[in-house]
Structures are given as C-alpha cells and as structure tokens.
Design an enzyme around this catalytic site. Structure first.
Site, PDB file in Angstrom:
ATOM      1  N   GLU A 306       0.797  -1.230   0.000  1.00  0.00           N
ATOM      2  CA  GLU A 306       0.000   0.000   0.000  1.00  0.00           C
ATOM      3  C   GLU A 306       0.830   1.280   0.000  1.00  0.00           C
ATOM      4  OE1 GLU A 306       0.426  -2.228   2.394  1.00  0.00           O
ATOM      5  OE2 GLU A 306       0.258  -1.400   4.407  1.00  0.00           O
ATOM      6  N   HIS A 330      -8.150  -4.137  -0.976  1.00  0.00           N
ATOM      7  CA  HIS A 330      -7.333  -4.252   0.239  1.00  0.00           C
ATOM      8  C   HIS A 330      -6.295  -3.119   0.314  1.00  0.00           C
ATOM      9  CE1 HIS A 330      -5.224  -6.520   3.477  1.00  0.00           C
ATOM     10  NE2 HIS A 330      -4.175  -5.906   2.967  1.00  0.00           N
ATOM     11  N   GLU A 331      -5.513  -2.981  -0.744  1.00  0.00           N
ATOM     12  CA  GLU A 331      -4.446  -1.962  -0.701  1.00  0.00           C
ATOM     13  C   GLU A 331      -5.037  -0.553  -0.628  1.00  0.00           C
ATOM     14  OE1 GLU A 331      -1.886  -3.276   0.128  1.00  0.00           O
ATOM     15  OE2 GLU A 331      -2.143  -5.292  -0.682  1.00  0.00           O
ATOM     16  N   HIS A 334      -6.037   0.376   2.859  1.00  0.00           N
ATOM     17  CA  HIS A 334      -4.907   0.811   3.689  1.00  0.00           C
ATOM     18  C   HIS A 334      -4.734   2.337   3.668  1.00  0.00           C
ATOM     19  CE1 HIS A 334      -2.945  -2.656   5.416  1.00  0.00           C
ATOM     20  NE2 HIS A 334      -2.788  -3.276   4.259  1.00  0.00           N
ATOM     21  N   GLU A 353      -3.673  -4.474   9.520  1.00  0.00           N
ATOM     22  CA  GLU A 353      -4.166  -5.496   8.596  1.00  0.00           C
ATOM     23  C   GLU A 353      -5.577  -6.009   8.901  1.00  0.00           C
ATOM     24  OE1 GLU A 353      -2.850  -5.940   5.804  1.00  0.00           O
ATOM     25  OE2 GLU A 353      -0.845  -5.091   6.111  1.00  0.00           O
ATOM     26  N   ASP A 411       8.349  -9.636  10.491  1.00  0.00           N
ATOM     27  CA  ASP A 411       7.811 -10.511   9.459  1.00  0.00           C
ATOM     28  C   ASP A 411       7.123 -11.740  10.080  1.00  0.00           C
ATOM     29  OD1 ASP A 411       7.663 -10.308   6.683  1.00  0.00           O
ATOM     30  OD2 ASP A 411       9.061 -11.967   6.401  1.00  0.00           O
ATOM     31  N   TYR A 419      -4.385 -10.687  10.128  1.00  0.00           N
ATOM     32  CA  TYR A 419      -5.324 -10.498   9.021  1.00  0.00           C
ATOM     33  C   TYR A 419      -6.702 -11.086   9.344  1.00  0.00           C
ATOM     34  CZ  TYR A 419      -1.500  -9.155   5.864  1.00  0.00           C
ATOM     35  OH  TYR A 419      -0.447  -8.508   5.270  1.00  0.00           O
TER      36      TYR A 419
HETATM   37  N1  BES Z   1       1.132  -4.351   3.757  1.00  0.00           N
HETATM   38  C1  BES Z   1       0.868  -5.654   3.299  1.00  0.00           C
HETATM   39  C2  BES Z   1       2.102  -6.389   2.834  1.00  0.00           C
HETATM   40  C3  BES Z   1       3.176  -6.523   3.887  1.00  0.00           C
HETATM   41  C4  BES Z   1       2.874  -6.756   5.214  1.00  0.00           C
HETATM   42  C5  BES Z   1       4.495  -6.430   3.511  1.00  0.00           C
HETATM   43  C6  BES Z   1       3.890  -6.856   6.157  1.00  0.00           C
HETATM   44  C7  BES Z   1       5.502  -6.547   4.440  1.00  0.00           C
HETATM   45  C8  BES Z   1       5.206  -6.755   5.772  1.00  0.00           C
HETATM   46  C9  BES Z   1      -0.167  -5.664   2.173  1.00  0.00           C
HETATM   47  O1  BES Z   1      -1.179  -4.729   2.341  1.00  0.00           O
HETATM   48  C10 BES Z   1      -0.856  -6.990   2.207  1.00  0.00           C
HETATM   49  O2  BES Z   1      -1.481  -7.273   3.182  1.00  0.00           O
HETATM   50  N2  BES Z   1      -0.730  -7.761   1.155  1.00  0.00           N
HETATM   51  C11 BES Z   1      -1.400  -9.016   1.038  1.00  0.00           C
HETATM   52  C12 BES Z   1      -2.683  -8.771   0.323  1.00  0.00           C
HETATM   53  C13 BES Z   1      -3.813  -9.616   0.675  1.00  0.00           C
HETATM   54  C14 BES Z   1      -4.077  -9.823   2.119  1.00  0.00           C
HETATM   55  C15 BES Z   1      -5.068  -9.116  -0.025  1.00  0.00           C
HETATM   56  C16 BES Z   1      -0.505  -9.932   0.252  1.00  0.00           C
HETATM   57  O3  BES Z   1       0.474  -9.452  -0.321  1.00  0.00           O
HETATM   58  O4  BES Z   1      -0.750 -11.118   0.205  1.00  0.00           O
HETATM   59 ZN    ZN Z   2      -2.489  -5.343   3.943  1.00  0.00          ZN
END
Ligand code: BES
Ligand code: ZN
Length: 654
Positions: A306, A330-331, A334, A353, A411, A419
């Site tokens: 995002e 989703h993005e 955010h 999230e 991470d 989520y």
């Molecule tokens: N912000 C996250 C990706 C992220 C989280 C990167 C933590 C690094 C550390 C992004 O918004 C996300 O949640 N992406 C998901 C999307 C899905 C839940 C719709 C993904 O990439 O799978």
């Molecule tokens: Zn996310």
C-alpha cells in the site's frame, strides 16, 4: 454478569500493565480505572509511553525528524543507489539524533552543512546499526551521504532478460516492515512520520516512480522530482524504476506497467475509481490525492503493498477477468487503515491489517454484493482455521492479536492472526453493535486519528466508550485481543455460493477414481461451473485437499475442469500445492514436474511458492530432493524477503 464501564476500563488498564513486563510494580498497586470520557488509556503516562516504544528501531523519542529531501542516482550497472538523505529535525531535540541504517555504506554526515563525526554501532543481524549524529540544540538539518550495498534487503534489482520487454532492467523497493533502513538511513519505525521530496536520476530509458506525486512520462534527462506533502512513516517509502508506461483509468487513478502489460492491467483494474468512491462513502475522504498502481515483475514477494499514492502490485492478479481485484480493495483500504491511522509498532500490526481486511470486505460487498463478499469471508475463515492448527501447535503465543515481537523479525507477525483473526474480531463487533452504529464509530475513528499512530490499548479505550458493558462482555473483547486461539463466538463463515461447491467436493471424494464411470459420476455440469469465479474454484481445490483427495481424484478433477491449464496463477498455485501433497507420480509425471518447475522459476510471490515448497518437503525423499533442486535454481530470481522465508524452511532439510 454485569459490570460497570469503569470496571471494564480498569480491566483494560490492568491488561496494559500485564502487557508491559517492565512496569510490573504498577500491577500490584492496582490500575486506576479511567473515566469513560477519557480517550487515553491507560492513565499512567509511563505505562502509556511504554506501549509506544518500538523494539525495532534505535531512534529515540527525544530527537525526531520531520521531513526528508532525498537526492539519489540509480546505477543499474553497479546495482547501487548513491544518495544524500537530507533530514530536517523537529525542534526541541537533544544533542544526539539517532537513525536506523542497515547494510549502508555511509561516507559522510553533515549537520547544517558542516561535516561531523558520526558513530555507527556494530550491526545487529535484524536491526542493523544505529547511526548516532551529534547535534547542537539549535541544529536544523542532518545530511547523510551514502550508497546502498548488495545486502540491501529492500531492493530487488531485476535483470532486463527477466522483464517482459527484455529492454530495460527493473528496480523496486519493499520497505515494510523494517527494511527502509537498507536503502535510506531513517528513523525506521511507524511511530515517526515525515513529509518528503526527492530528486532521482535514472537511466533515461527508464521511468522512476515513488510513493509520492509521480510523472506519467519519461523525460530526456532521466531526472524526476517527487513530493509527498502528507506525513508518512518510513515503511511507506517506495521507489520503482523500469521501462514503464502509464494509462489513466479514472479521475484519480491509473496504472503503470511495462508496455506489454499496461493495457491488460488497465482493463483488470478499471473499477478502481468506483472502489475509491465506495470506500469514501463508508469511512470518509481519501486524503492522498491520486491513487495509482504499479505492476511489478512476478518476483514481487507480496500480492500488493500500500505505498501511498502508488500501490505496488504483483502481476499475478492480472488474469483477464477482474476476479482478483479484492487485492486492490485491500491496498486501497490501507489508505485509511494503516496509512492514515498507523500501527504504532509492529506489535499492533493487526491495527493495520485486521482493519484493512474488514474494510476490503466492505468495499467488495458494495461493489459485487453480499454473496460475493461472503465467499471472500469464508475463504478468510478457512485460512484462519487452517493457520491456527499449525500455530497452536508450534507457537500458541503468536495467536494473540496483540503481539510481542521484541527481538523477533516483525515478518513473523505477518500471518492469519493479524489479518483473519483481526477481521473476524471486527466483524463480530459489527454484528454486535449493528452496522449503522459500527460504521459511524469507525468513520469517526479514522477522522479523529488521521495521520496519527494507534496502539491496541487506545483503540480498546475508544471501543469501550462506544460499547455498553453488556456488549463488551458478549464479545469478550479482552479474550479476543489478548487471548490465544479463536474464541468460540467467532462469527461462522456462511457462503451460499459455496454450498454447491462443497457438494461437488463431497461427490468427488465419495467416488473411487479407478471405477469405470468415475469421470461422469463426478462431473459438475457447465451450467453450474461456468458461473463459478476464481473463489469457487479455490474453495473446490482446497476442499479436495482438506478432504484427503488422492492423486486419482486430482487426475479426474483435472480431466473434467482443466486445472493444470488454468491461466490464473492463484488457481494454479492452489492446484499445484494440493497435487504436490499427494504421491503425484502416476499423474502425468513428466509434464507435471516441468510445469511446477517453470512456475517456481518464474513467480516469486510468497503466498504461492511457500505452500508449494512445503507440500513438496512434506513428501518422500524424492520430492524433497526435487524441491531442493528447484529452489537452488530459482533462488537467485526471488526477492531477498522470499529467500529469507524459504531459507528458513529449507534449513531443516539441507
Ligand atoms: N502491507 C501488506 C504487505 C506486507 C505486510 C508487507 C507486512 C511486508 C510486511 C499488504 O497490504 C498486504 O497485506 N498484502 C497481502 C494482500 C492480501 C491480504 C489481499 C498480500 O500481499 O498477500
Ligand atoms: Zn495489507
């Protein structure tokens, strides 16, 4: 069981105390209940402050930055960014400013134009080095001149041969959670916000984009200027450079991608403007001006990121039928939950999230109807149940919404808890309060806390003011937030559209695949399946896997519905993961192996490749050897983040 609101708030206070091990004495003395009108919880300032202390940054509360001017040159030949980060300081700082840095080659530091001696602490494997800069109390600016190194985990230098057009190389960053420090020395924590401007020089055949105001065409000099006037945390710093074209798709939105991809992407994401309007109708104005998207190479380890004004996306959602656009919802969501109201530390990651998944579902419901959103919610519920089995066995502490990630990689907190447990908790709040009250509450929450950081406890304080004691009890808020596992009152997943799918799964599993008429017996007629979206097919495949389908069942399913020829990477990955969990031999072995190999070599999205490798590694020796071989070949083309995750998984097998 009825309790007064004051008692409830006292409970939150007490929970806060237990959550902070460094203030144990406060617990004995008993937390003072706060009045229902006070926003801030808890009352004790030292405890309150402790909640905002970020275990993943060296920077201090005493000396904070407030804006950045970044001048940089991107050198694709050397795979290095050479840059100066010019930070202005907030007034009233002490005599030392501390920045986070990791794997940076720092050549000089100046304070208000005068070179100073700086100190760099010995590197910590996770956090990198603290860069300590001595300043006078009146100092305004710190300029750091440096170059990135090959150990920059945020950067992926993507060779031109692997791009679609094979003309120009590609570079993209991924700063979340604590990797911004590997390409910009910064106060790398979500609790510090700053505005920024930038001037970036790139090869003139490429276009540079940032999480800021962006150009739409290349220029002769290859020099681009950027501005982000709204304050953002460091994890939202982003840069993408490549042979990119822009297509506008709405008033405020458009896509950037390689020329080969950009038209398809514009079609796929054509509903974006509509999504923005729907999102605003739910929770208030979109504060960031434009919402554009950048389609990255397939090695991007996530679905989306995002980055403000410019969401970064995997190309694996450009499938031609707009069936995976919940990722955009989703993005986009955010832009409120995360970018506007930001988790104060990574311990509160669910504040980003969980809220975003909830908001995503609401946007999808407005766009496609409740039946559609129900499918997405049911898939989230399945993921949650499945993820919990493993987590409760291996790391039950990690199943609390409020995390304690000190000393660990943030991470580790990127999982179904933040989520999907987060989403279901908020869904239960909605169910309990009713949609009107809940929406009014959320809208006002986003408004009051915009451009601010949020800790779980402050959110709970807000929630306690909104809810009656009965509602609070009925939900079991504390249990949800601080307890392990999934409370029994988790809203169940009910999807009408999945009823048919589940029947199809049952039918398949009830058949002996070797029987002469098996193929006809399990065939779902096209009147049914032609109407199925990607989500029904995912449910079908996962249903087979969960039900213990054999390779014979999969061969039947493939013969009937052609999964292995699907153009949809989401379907293909689920399919491979399922088949790989069986003794796949006997199922078109050579062809199958080749397809799996080429998928793993070309796609680096973690959500796809990790389960595939895991399925292989859970099998016999031959499958494990295969997994190791492909990984060794494919590893170099994966993003450092995907490499890290997979190295850890393979550790036990090497
Ligand atoms: N912000 C996250 C990706 C992220 C989280 C990167 C933590 C690094 C550390 C992004 O918004 C996300 O949640 N992406 C998901 C999307 C899905 C839940 C719709 C993904 O990439 O799978
Ligand atoms: Zn996310």
């Amino acid at each position: 069981m009825r309790r007064s609101k004051a008692a409830l708030l006292g409970t939150i206070g007490a929970l806060v105390f237990t959550a902070c091990s460094n203030v144990e004495t406060a617990k004995e003395s008993g937390a003072t209940p706060v009045s229902a009108s006070a926003v801030d919880i808890p009352v004790d300032t030292s405890v309150r402050e402790a909640l905002f202390v970020d275990p993943h940054s060296y920077s201090t509360e005493e000396a904070k930055v407030n804006s950045l001017h970044w001048e940089a040159e991107v050198d694709f030949d050397a795979e290095v960014i050479r840059a100066t980060a010019n930070w202005t300081l907030e007034e009233g700082h002490g005599d030392t400013v501390i920045f986070d840095s990791k794997a940076l080659d720092i050549s000089s530091v100046a304070v208000d134009g005068e070179q100073v001696d700086f100190e760099l602490s010995g590197p910590d494997e996770l956090l990198g080095s603290a860069l300590a800069v001595p300043v006078s109390p009146s100092a305004k600016e710190v300029s750091i001149t440096y170059a990135t190194t090959e150990h920059a985990e945020a950067l992926q230098w993507y060779p031109r041969e692997l791009t679609q057009g094979k003309r120009q190389p590609f570079l993209f960053t991924q700063s979340q959670a604590i990797l911004a420090r590997t390409w910009v020395p910064c106060q790398d924590r979500p609790g510090v916000r700053f505005t920024y401007t930038a001037k970036v020089k790139v090869p003139k055949e490429t276009l540079a984009l940032m999480s800021a105001s962006n150009p739409s065409v290349k220029n002769e000099e290859g020099i681009y200027e950027f501005s982000m006037p709204q304050p953002i945390p460091s994890y939202l710093l982003a840069l993408g450079v490549g042979d990119l074209e822009f297509i506008a798709i709405g008033e405020r939105s458009g896509v950037y991608a390689e020329p080969e991809m950009v038209r398809n992407a514009a079609f796929e994401f054509a509903q974006t403007e509509d999504m923005i309007i729907k999102a605003e109708s739910l929770y208030g104005p979109y504060y960031w001006g434009r919402y554009d998207m950048l389609v990255l190479p397939p090695s991007f380890p996530f679905g989306g990121m995002e980055n403000p004004r410019l969401t970064f996306l995997t190309p694996t959602v450009v499938v031609g039928d707009r069936s995976l656009v919940s990722l955009i919802a989703h993005e986009l969501a955010h832009s409120w939950s995360g970018n506007l109201v930001t988790n104060a530390t990574w311990n509160d990651f669910w504040i980003n999230e969980g809220f975003t998944v909830y908001f995503e579902m609401r946007i999808m419901e407005l766009l496609y109807g409740a039946d559609y959103a129900d499918m997405l919610e049911a898939l989230s519920y399945d993921d949650l149940q499945q993820g919990l089995v493993d987590m409760l066995e291996n790391d039950p502490e990690a199943t609390r919404l409020k995390q304690d990630l000190a000393g660990r990689n943030p991470d580790d907190g990127v999982n179904v808890i933040a989520y999907d447990k987060g989403f279901h908790f908020l869904k239960l709040c909605e169910n309990t309060l009713g949609r009107d009250r809940w929406d009014a509450f959320l809208k006002s929450y986003f408004d009051r806390y915009k451009f601010k950081t949020m800790v779980t406890e402050v959110f709970l304080g807000e929630l306690a003011k909104e809810m009656t004691a009965e509602e609070w009890q009925k939900i079991g808020v504390e249990q949800w937030v601080y307890g392990k596992g999934l409370p029994a009152n988790c809203p169940p997943a009910i999807s009408n559209r999945f009823v048919q799918v589940d029947e199809g799964v049952k039918m398949m599993l009830g058949v002996d695949p070797d029987a002469a008429n098996a193929k006809e017996l399990v065939y779902l007629d096209q009147k049914t399946t032609l109407r199925w979206s990607t989500h029904e097919w995912l449910r079908y495949i996962r249903g087979l896997q969960a039900g213990g389908a054999t390779v014979g069942h999969y061969a039947l399913a493939d013969a009937n519905y052609g999964f292995s020829g699907s153009p949809n990477p989401e379907v293909i990955a689920a399919w491979y993961t399922a088949v790989l969990s069986t003794d796949y031999r006997g199922y078109d072995e050579a062809i199958f192996r080749n397809k799996v190999n080429s998928f793993l070599r070309s796609v680096g999205r973690r959500k796809f490749i990790v389960p595939m490798y895991e399925s292989m590694l859970a099998g016999d020796e031959q499958r494990q050897t295969w997994a190791k071989q492909v990984y060794m070949e494919a590893r170099a083309s994966y993003h450092p983040l995907a490499q890290q995750t997979l190295d850890k998984i393979f550790e036990d097998y090497l």
